[in-house]
Design a protein around this motif. Structure first.
Motif, PDB file in Angstrom:
ATOM      1  N   PHE A  23     -35.617 -39.490  -1.468  1.00 40.08           N
ATOM      2  CA  PHE A  23     -34.695 -38.918  -0.464  1.00 40.08           C
ATOM      3  C   PHE A  23     -33.766 -39.980   0.130  1.00 40.08           C
ATOM      4  O   PHE A  23     -33.588 -40.070   1.336  1.00 40.08           O
ATOM      5  CB  PHE A  23     -35.478 -38.197   0.664  1.00 40.08           C
ATOM      6  CG  PHE A  23     -36.417 -37.150   0.150  1.00 40.08           C
ATOM      7  CD1 PHE A  23     -35.942 -35.942  -0.329  1.00 40.08           C
ATOM      8  CD2 PHE A  23     -37.787 -37.384   0.099  1.00 40.08           C
ATOM      9  CE1 PHE A  23     -36.810 -34.965  -0.829  1.00 40.08           C
ATOM     10  CE2 PHE A  23     -38.674 -36.422  -0.394  1.00 40.08           C
ATOM     11  CZ  PHE A  23     -38.172 -35.215  -0.869  1.00 40.08           C
ATOM     12  N   LEU A  24     -33.226 -40.812  -0.771  1.00 40.18           N
ATOM     13  CA  LEU A  24     -32.274 -41.849  -0.365  1.00 40.18           C
ATOM     14  C   LEU A  24     -31.000 -41.682  -1.194  1.00 40.18           C
ATOM     15  O   LEU A  24     -31.003 -40.994  -2.210  1.00 40.18           O
ATOM     16  CB  LEU A  24     -32.861 -43.243  -0.631  1.00 40.18           C
ATOM     17  CG  LEU A  24     -34.126 -43.631   0.146  1.00 40.18           C
ATOM     18  CD1 LEU A  24     -34.728 -44.901  -0.440  1.00 40.18           C
ATOM     19  CD2 LEU A  24     -33.829 -43.841   1.618  1.00 40.18           C
ATOM     20  N   SER A  25     -29.939 -42.344  -0.788  1.00 40.11           N
ATOM     21  CA  SER A  25     -28.715 -42.292  -1.588  1.00 40.11           C
ATOM     22  C   SER A  25     -28.817 -43.311  -2.722  1.00 40.11           C
ATOM     23  O   SER A  25     -29.580 -44.288  -2.630  1.00 40.11           O
ATOM     24  CB  SER A  25     -27.504 -42.613  -0.709  1.00 40.11           C
ATOM     25  OG  SER A  25     -27.502 -43.995  -0.380  1.00 40.11           O
ATOM     26  N   SER A  26     -28.020 -43.099  -3.767  1.00 42.37           N
ATOM     27  CA  SER A  26     -28.019 -44.044  -4.902  1.00 42.37           C
ATOM     28  C   SER A  26     -27.572 -45.436  -4.443  1.00 42.37           C
ATOM     29  O   SER A  26     -28.082 -46.451  -4.924  1.00 42.37           O
ATOM     30  CB  SER A  26     -27.082 -43.550  -6.003  1.00 42.37           C
ATOM     31  OG  SER A  26     -27.577 -42.354  -6.549  1.00 42.37           O
ATOM     32  N   GLY A  27     -26.648 -45.482  -3.491  1.00 41.84           N
ATOM     33  CA  GLY A  27     -26.167 -46.758  -2.952  1.00 41.84           C
ATOM     34  C   GLY A  27     -27.285 -47.527  -2.272  1.00 41.84           C
ATOM     35  O   GLY A  27     -27.405 -48.753  -2.440  1.00 41.84           O
ATOM     36  N   THR A  28     -28.123 -46.808  -1.510  1.00 42.11           N
ATOM     37  CA  THR A  28     -29.262 -47.444  -0.823  1.00 42.11           C
ATOM     38  C   THR A  28     -30.252 -47.998  -1.849  1.00 42.11           C
ATOM     39  O   THR A  28     -30.774 -49.104  -1.690  1.00 42.11           O
ATOM     40  CB  THR A  28     -29.971 -46.433   0.106  1.00 42.11           C
ATOM     41  OG1 THR A  28     -29.026 -45.942   1.036  1.00 42.11           O
ATOM     42  CG2 THR A  28     -31.125 -47.064   0.858  1.00 42.11           C
ATOM     43  N   ILE A  29     -30.491 -47.231  -2.907  1.00 42.07           N
ATOM     44  CA  ILE A  29     -31.386 -47.686  -3.979  1.00 42.07           C
ATOM     45  C   ILE A  29     -30.850 -48.976  -4.594  1.00 42.07           C
ATOM     46  O   ILE A  29     -31.587 -49.952  -4.788  1.00 42.07           O
ATOM     47  CB  ILE A  29     -31.552 -46.606  -5.076  1.00 42.07           C
ATOM     48  CG1 ILE A  29     -32.284 -45.372  -4.544  1.00 42.07           C
ATOM     49  CG2 ILE A  29     -32.270 -47.178  -6.307  1.00 42.07           C
ATOM     50  CD1 ILE A  29     -33.757 -45.546  -4.258  1.00 42.07           C
ATOM     51  N   ARG A  30     -29.539 -48.993  -4.872  1.00 42.03           N
ATOM     52  CA  ARG A  30     -28.927 -50.191  -5.459  1.00 42.03           C
ATOM     53  C   ARG A  30     -29.081 -51.409  -4.536  1.00 42.03           C
ATOM     54  O   ARG A  30     -29.339 -52.518  -4.984  1.00 42.03           O
ATOM     55  CB  ARG A  30     -27.450 -49.940  -5.781  1.00 42.03           C
ATOM     56  CG  ARG A  30     -27.255 -49.166  -7.095  1.00 42.03           C
ATOM     57  CD  ARG A  30     -25.813 -49.195  -7.558  1.00 42.03           C
ATOM     58  NE  ARG A  30     -24.943 -48.415  -6.696  1.00 42.03           N
ATOM     59  CZ  ARG A  30     -24.733 -47.112  -6.815  1.00 42.03           C
ATOM     60  NH1 ARG A  30     -25.350 -46.431  -7.771  1.00 42.03           N
ATOM     61  NH2 ARG A  30     -23.927 -46.475  -5.996  1.00 42.03           N
ATOM     62  N   ASN A  31     -28.946 -51.164  -3.226  1.00 41.48           N
ATOM     63  CA  ASN A  31     -29.136 -52.243  -2.241  1.00 41.48           C
ATOM     64  C   ASN A  31     -30.567 -52.778  -2.291  1.00 41.48           C
ATOM     65  O   ASN A  31     -30.803 -53.984  -2.222  1.00 41.48           O
ATOM     66  CB  ASN A  31     -28.806 -51.767  -0.821  1.00 41.48           C
ATOM     67  CG  ASN A  31     -27.315 -51.543  -0.627  1.00 41.48           C
ATOM     68  OD1 ASN A  31     -26.501 -52.048  -1.393  1.00 41.48           O
ATOM     69  ND2 ASN A  31     -26.951 -50.771   0.379  1.00 41.48           N
TER      70      ASN A  31
END
Length: 200
Positions: A164-172
């Motif tokens: 339940f996170l954004s793809s951008g947050t995952i990349r971070n």
């Protein structure tokens, strides 16, 4: 003191039990070849202590320690291992393990450690204590979760949905993991974390 020995290598289990039985104040009341058998013996025999290997079939030594703690059993656990991974040690401490020793330690050292644990103390191999002190897991629990999902082959999008996170947050998060582990790429990060036992 009454002791159960849980070790999947038959020869080592037999030798260890025979040597401990030579001690006046130690009686080996059971020998288990896997974690499931160890748990059943602990429930049935109510020993004072259980000496356990980590890597065993069916349930690991750490799984058994978790279950002993959850069930509030009085049996104290001493891990006897060849693995000097800080992740294993940290999990063992969380599971309420009272001893963490190396398999190549002399039998006299093990006997003394058992007496110390039986008396309410803790026993940790000095070499391991120093090593673990220096090798603290740098990853947060969320970073460990993400690295486990990477190891399972999930894409950033799939991980984002699952957590339940954004793809951008995952990349971070991935970028932070690579930096913390000084890893060249994701495969390298997984290898480093697994080698240190940080993905438990």
């Amino acid at each position: 003191m009454r002791v159960v020995v849980a070790e999947d290598q038959g020869m080592l289990r037999g030798a260890l039990s025979a040597l401990l039985d030579l001690e006046d104040d130690i009686e080996v009341v059971g020998q288990a070849a896997n974690g499931e058998q160890a748990l059943e013996m602990i429930q049935a025999l109510q020993p004072d202590l259980c000496i356990m290997d980590i890597e065993m079939p069916k349930l690991t030594g750490l799984d058994v320690a978790d279950k002993i703690k959850e069930a509030k059993m009085t049996c104290r656990v001493v891990i006897l291992t060849t693995f000097s991974r800080s992740g294993y040690f940290q999990r063992a401490m969380k599971a309420g393990v009272h001893g963490y020793l190396l398999k190549d330690a002399p039998i006299q050292e093990l006997s003394e450690a058992l007496r110390k644990v039986e008396g309410g103390g803790r026993a940790i191999s000095p070499e391991l204590a120093l090593q673990f002190w220096e090798a603290e897991n740098p990853l947060t629990s969320r970073e460990q979760d993400i690295l486990k999902l990477i190891a399972q082959g999930l894409s950033a999008g799939e991980m984002a949905k699952q957590l339940f996170l954004s793809s951008g947050t995952i990349r971070n998060y991935v970028s932070e993991i690579l930096q913390k582990l000084d890893a060249k790429n994701r495969i390298d990060a997984i290898a480093i974390a697994e080698k240190n036992g940080w993905l438990q």
